[in-house]
Write a protein that holds these residues in place. Sequence first.
Motif, PDB file in Angstrom:
ATOM      1  N   GLY A  17      50.459  46.507  49.928  1.00 13.64           N
ATOM      2  CA  GLY A  17      50.094  45.079  49.356  1.00 13.64           C
ATOM      3  C   GLY A  17      49.904  45.109  49.099  1.00 13.64           C
ATOM      4  O   GLY A  17      48.570  45.865  47.974  1.00 13.64           O
ATOM      5  N   ARG A  18      49.831  43.883  47.752  1.00 14.59           N
ATOM      6  CA  ARG A  18      49.145  43.886  45.885  1.00 14.59           C
ATOM      7  C   ARG A  18      48.701  41.942  46.895  1.00 14.59           C
ATOM      8  O   ARG A  18      49.073  41.264  46.550  1.00 14.59           O
ATOM      9  N   GLU A  19      47.932  41.155  45.763  1.00 17.62           N
ATOM     10  CA  GLU A  19      47.742  40.387  46.596  1.00 17.62           C
ATOM     11  C   GLU A  19      46.348  39.556  45.069  1.00 17.62           C
ATOM     12  O   GLU A  19      45.980  40.176  44.294  1.00 17.62           O
ATOM     13  N   THR A  20      46.659  38.306  44.711  1.00 16.54           N
ATOM     14  CA  THR A  20      46.667  37.680  43.796  1.00 16.54           C
ATOM     15  C   THR A  20      45.503  36.512  44.372  1.00 16.54           C
ATOM     16  O   THR A  20      45.665  35.615  45.151  1.00 16.54           O
ATOM     17  N   ILE A  21      43.830  36.614  43.863  1.00 13.41           N
ATOM     18  CA  ILE A  21      43.120  35.435  44.864  1.00 13.41           C
ATOM     19  C   ILE A  21      42.494  34.567  43.523  1.00 13.41           C
ATOM     20  O   ILE A  21      41.886  35.269  43.371  1.00 13.41           O
ATOM     21  N   HIS A  22      42.600  33.349  43.860  1.00 11.47           N
ATOM     22  CA  HIS A  22      41.993  32.758  43.226  1.00 11.47           C
ATOM     23  C   HIS A  22      41.151  31.803  43.533  1.00 11.47           C
ATOM     24  O   HIS A  22      40.925  31.019  44.331  1.00 11.47           O
ATOM     25  N   TYR A  23      39.722  32.013  42.816  1.00  8.93           N
ATOM     26  CA  TYR A  23      38.423  31.308  43.824  1.00  8.93           C
ATOM     27  C   TYR A  23      37.751  30.929  42.886  1.00  8.93           C
ATOM     28  O   TYR A  23      37.466  31.003  41.448  1.00  8.93           O
TER      29      TYR A  23
ATOM     30  N   PRO B 164      26.559  36.426  40.948  1.00  5.65           N
ATOM     31  CA  PRO B 164      26.721  37.025  39.845  1.00  5.65           C
ATOM     32  C   PRO B 164      27.549  38.169  41.112  1.00  5.65           C
ATOM     33  O   PRO B 164      27.835  39.535  39.990  1.00  5.65           O
ATOM     34  N   TYR B 165      27.741  38.022  41.944  1.00 10.33           N
ATOM     35  CA  TYR B 165      28.913  38.627  42.856  1.00 10.33           C
ATOM     36  C   TYR B 165      29.171  38.107  43.465  1.00 10.33           C
ATOM     37  O   TYR B 165      29.221  36.834  43.710  1.00 10.33           O
TER      38      TYR B 165
ATOM     39  N   LEU C 272      29.600  34.169  37.808  1.00 10.95           N
ATOM     40  CA  LEU C 272      31.081  32.941  37.867  1.00 10.95           C
ATOM     41  C   LEU C 272      29.800  31.642  37.876  1.00 10.95           C
ATOM     42  O   LEU C 272      29.237  31.673  39.013  1.00 10.95           O
ATOM     43  N   VAL C 273      30.196  30.863  36.841  1.00 16.89           N
ATOM     44  CA  VAL C 273      29.379  28.840  36.649  1.00 16.89           C
ATOM     45  C   VAL C 273      29.603  28.833  37.717  1.00 16.89           C
ATOM     46  O   VAL C 273      30.230  28.904  37.985  1.00 16.89           O
TER      47      VAL C 273
ATOM     48  N   LEU D 209      38.473  32.434  39.176  1.00 18.36           N
ATOM     49  CA  LEU D 209      38.289  33.166  38.488  1.00 18.36           C
ATOM     50  C   LEU D 209      39.641  34.435  39.507  1.00 18.36           C
ATOM     51  O   LEU D 209      40.103  33.878  41.116  1.00 18.36           O
ATOM     52  N   ASP D 210      40.222  35.123  38.918  1.00 16.03           N
ATOM     53  CA  ASP D 210      41.283  35.734  39.898  1.00 16.03           C
ATOM     54  C   ASP D 210      41.342  36.981  39.975  1.00 16.03           C
ATOM     55  O   ASP D 210      40.839  37.608  38.742  1.00 16.03           O
TER      56      ASP D 210
END
Length: 640
Positions: free
Chosen positions: A79-85, A94-95, A166-167, A172-173
């Motif tokens: 699989g391949r995935e794009t996660i939008h967080y 920071p992580y 990440l503020v 982010l993706d």
Amino acid sequence: MRTRNCLLVVLALFSPAARAQSQSSQAQVSDSSPFRPLTLPTPNEYRTASGRPGAKYWQQRVNYRIAATLDPARNEIRGRETIHYVNHSPDALPYLWFFVEQNLCAPNSITNQLNQPPLVFLGTAFDFSCQGFNGGGHLESLRIAGIDARRTVYGTTMRVDLASPLVSGGSLDIEAVWHFNVPPQGGGRMGHDGPLYEIAQWYPRLAVYDDVHGWNHEPYIGAGEFYLEYGDFDVSLTVPSSYIVAATGELANPEQVLTPTQRTRLAAARRSETPVAIITAGEAGNVAQTRPSTSGTLTWHFTATNVRDVAFAAGPNFRWDASGYDGILIEDLYRPAATRWQEVNRIGREAIKYYSEQWYRYPYSHATTIEGPIEGMEYPMLTFTPNSPSREDLQWVIAHEFGHEWFPMVVGSNERLYPWMDEGFNTFIDLGNAAAYFKGTPYGDSIEVHPLHLYADHAKPGEEQPLITNPTQVRDLFWVGYQKPALMMQMLRYEVLGKDRFDAAFREYIKAWAFKHPAPADFFRMMRDESGMDLDWFWRGWIFTTSRLDQAVDSVGPKPDGGWNVHLSSRGTMIMPAEVTVTFDDGTSDTRKLPVEMWNLGPSFTYSFPGKKRIVRAVIDPRQALPDVDRSNNGWPRNR
Ligand SMILES: [Zn+2]
């Protein structure tokens, strides 16, 4: 001598030194009352003192776009995935912490090293191991903004360090590419049986970041289930064209993967109260009859909104039944050898209807169960259940897994830490549903007292563990995670609050926390606030300790004014309200329900029965409704 001695003692007691000593020992007495408040987190703008989400309640949002291929010839999923967080928290991150749960079955995983024996649930064994399968997930790449992200894998968890924090309010993706070999038995929650695949814990995904614990990255090692963020999913599954796929979400391309006949039957099923065969027994496994294409692959496209997970099942020889309830498609797919499954559609339909009418309307477009090797497992809109040895067992497992659509799919509690909030609440609602389904049969008319009858065998002093125990440390999960919390809820409903008062409060809890993340304190506070009754004593007895209940009638005697007293005691460490039935010398009787506050001055209580009639017999808990550990002292006189 004697007199003088006593005088000395009295003088000593009232001397200033003795008074000071007395005060200092007073100061060291802590509140040991069973009614003392529980120590709960201080309410704040995220979680209110009334147990509701606060004005600034937040939770993270995680959307997934996944394209995966099931390759049965290689027994592999790629699989391949794009996660939008989206970071809705007030904190800069920071992580990020991920779960990579296929590592449950990696060669040196905690699970494979421990190789713990199955937990026994009455007649059923739950094997949370991988049965020696050495697979694991293979993460080929993980990129953020096109750049390979620094990541560290610790078994089933993975820390990904961000180039810059990440503020709050930022998003982010993340792009990931991965593959894994499908275990035959993946910790009892996913796997395959020959060509039938039941797939879950299959894509790298985010752990929950919340205001209670920060990152919830307790590893997945077996007994503890899941705690996941809500989000939208877009999932494309490429499988051999001979396969039928069922999944969380709505099928977006039925024209491409279903035959015109199947689409017509599905439309009819949605309006039908009785099951319609989408694939009949005669058609099952017949590619020419059941598939729009007989060679190569087909891609099934599903979308799901605001769910905490996505699972799917795929196989080449399903029978498929469907019916409709209130616009919801009730579906079951099963192999032709599953002879008992003719009834499953009705069982599922009755369960979804019962829970919807009793507690909260089912929020999804379909409720689907798959017959296969998994002993019973739940995902949004989709459950995995086995062909069971008996009708009662089959009804229980079908309705139980569907009950999980309420806990934890809708009410998104932390299963990894608090099984009582999902398995327990679910078992509680299941008991009512099973009683309704089998009403009028010996099983149906007795199933609701099942947890009470289990008490003596499971609540063993020194062995029993409190409900708050982390599930990976629980030896008797059947009791601690399921049956005892169900009994607790029954006690609260029938013996403490009363049905109407309980039901209204519990419905509000479900509604207030639907698609959110309640913590135990939120539940306690909400039940108190909504019902108007302080319940800290109850939660302490049932959740935080292994207190045991022993109510007794100590004696009965005449009052100076001519009436009669019943002397009661609570000899155990748990308190509960009491019910007392007395019989008078004229053969009549009277029953009184006494509030739990009867124990607020100590473990003894004298109840003055109204009237002057002579009491010849008194019984506490006459319906035997409470888990009283010693019934030999419940009646007076003792010898009757
Ligand atoms: Zn369950």
